[in-house]
Design an enzyme around this catalytic site. Structure first.
Site, short mmCIF file in Angstrom:
data_model
loop_
_atom_site.label_atom_id
_atom_site.label_comp_id
_atom_site.label_asym_id
_atom_site.label_seq_id
_atom_site.Cartn_x
_atom_site.Cartn_y
_atom_site.Cartn_z
CG ASP A 22 -1.83 1.22 1.23
OD1 ASP A 22 -2.85 1.18 0.52
OD2 ASP A 22 -1.51 2.22 1.91
CG HIS A 81 -4.70 9.74 0.09
ND1 HIS A 81 -3.33 9.78 -0.07
CD2 HIS A 81 -4.91 9.24 1.32
CE1 HIS A 81 -2.75 9.32 1.03
NE2 HIS A 81 -3.69 8.99 1.89
CE1 TYR A 128 0.31 7.85 2.43
CE2 TYR A 128 0.93 5.59 1.97
CZ TYR A 128 0.04 6.50 2.48
OH TYR A 128 -1.13 6.04 3.06
CE LYS A 187 -3.95 4.80 0.46
NZ LYS A 187 -2.51 4.48 0.62
#
Length: 319
Positions: free
Chosen positions: A47, A114, A52, A81
């Site tokens: 994930d 997200h 990120y 996402k």
């Protein structure tokens, strides 16, 4: 001894490994070492998210393992996402393409919105824009248009499945009613202190698979949050873990897996990465599940206060 489910079947017929490796806040060599070891152990669900800023490292590890013949792409389930700055239709499409470039993949297995709370897109790649007061710059986007973009990239086979993250019941229903391709997954904060029973019911009715981020109660946040109890140190969890000879983390993950909820524990520790996967071949009893259920509605570690003035933020609905 009975076991919990290893794969969750989505409403499109595809399967998702029930235990994934969360990668939030993991970057560079630490991430690459953790991911390589996780894949060696048998993790097949990764994930990540564009925000990120670690997709490139993940792509490198996957690419190297496939190239070396130690991994096949069709064995792997990769989730990413689209961030809050890219919720306009064209930006969401471009965000998906950018993630695929980063990951060195032709498709991801799951693409999620997200958050429903948009941020201003400055056009310069800034993923988290702040104003002069140091607050995030909010922006409203029509999430139905975002979903239209998701259906577009799904039809182009850039993702096998599409879903949502941090959405409330009303928002899920709004998309469900208009969708040609239905949401297959809802990712959200979910753990013994915050069990999301309302959203569990919504998702069961629609056969939407749920995946839990912070399934261990976000231990990394305990250093930053004043006075919030640490889920891994809860007396009930400690007592049950002693009875089974398992770690508190393993008890918490097994509890969620018994409810057919996918879990995304995050760790850079070799020992914990291994421990978090060793939760599939046993079950705690129904009686112990009920003991844990009584811990519900205690603590939400991710209230997303930054979005509280956004028109899509409804403090009266769970997300």
């Amino acid at each position: 001894m009975s076991s919990v489910v290893r794969y969750l079947t989505m409403n499109n017929g595809l399967k998702m490994p029930s235990v994934g490796l969360g990668t939030y806040l993991l970057k560079q060599d630490i991430l690459k070492q953790a991911l390589d070891y996780a894949l060696f152990l048998g993790y097949r669900h990764i994930d990540t998210a564009l925000s990120y800023e670690n997709e490139v490292e993940i792509g490198e590890v996957i690419h190297e393992r496939i190239k070396a013949g130690r991994l096949k792409r069709n064995e792997l389930f990769v989730t990413t996402k689209v961030p809050s700055v890219y919720l306009s239709r064209e930006s969401a499409i471009r965000s998906t393409e950018l993630s695929l470039e980063n990951l060195k993949l032709k498709h991801v297995d799951m693409l999620l919105i997200h958050h429903p709370w948009g941020l201003v897109n400055r056009g310069d790649g800034t993923l988290v824009p702040f104003d002069s007061k140091g607050e995030k710059e909010l922006c409203w986007y029509n999430i139905l248009e975002t979903w239209d973009a998701f259906e577009h990239v799904h039809n182009r086979k850039l993702t096998k499945s599409i879903g949502l993250s941090n959405f409330n019941p009303t928002q899920i229903q709004r998309i469900w009613d208009k969708a040609d391709v239905k949401p297959a997954n809802l990712q959200l904060e979910l753990h013994a202190y915050w069990q999301q029973n309302v959203l569990q019911k919504v998702c069961r009715e629609k056969n939407i698979i749920m995946t839990a981020f912070a399934p261990l109660g976000a231990p990394f946040k305990n250093d930053m949050t004043d006075g919030l109890p640490k889920l891994l140190e809860d007396p009930v969890i400690i007592e049950i873990s002693d009875e089974y000879g398992k770690s508190p983390a393993q008890i918490l993950l097994n509890f969620l897996l018994q409810k057919n909820i996918g879990v995304l524990p995050k760790s850079q520790s070799i020992e914990r990465i291994r421990e978090n996967l060793e939760v599939l071949d046993w079950k705690i009893t129904q009686m112990d599940c009920e003991r844990i259920e009584k811990l519900d509605n205690t603590v939400k570690y991710f209230p997303f206060d930054w979005a509280h003035t956004h028109p899509e933020y409804d403090k009266n609905q769970p997300f």
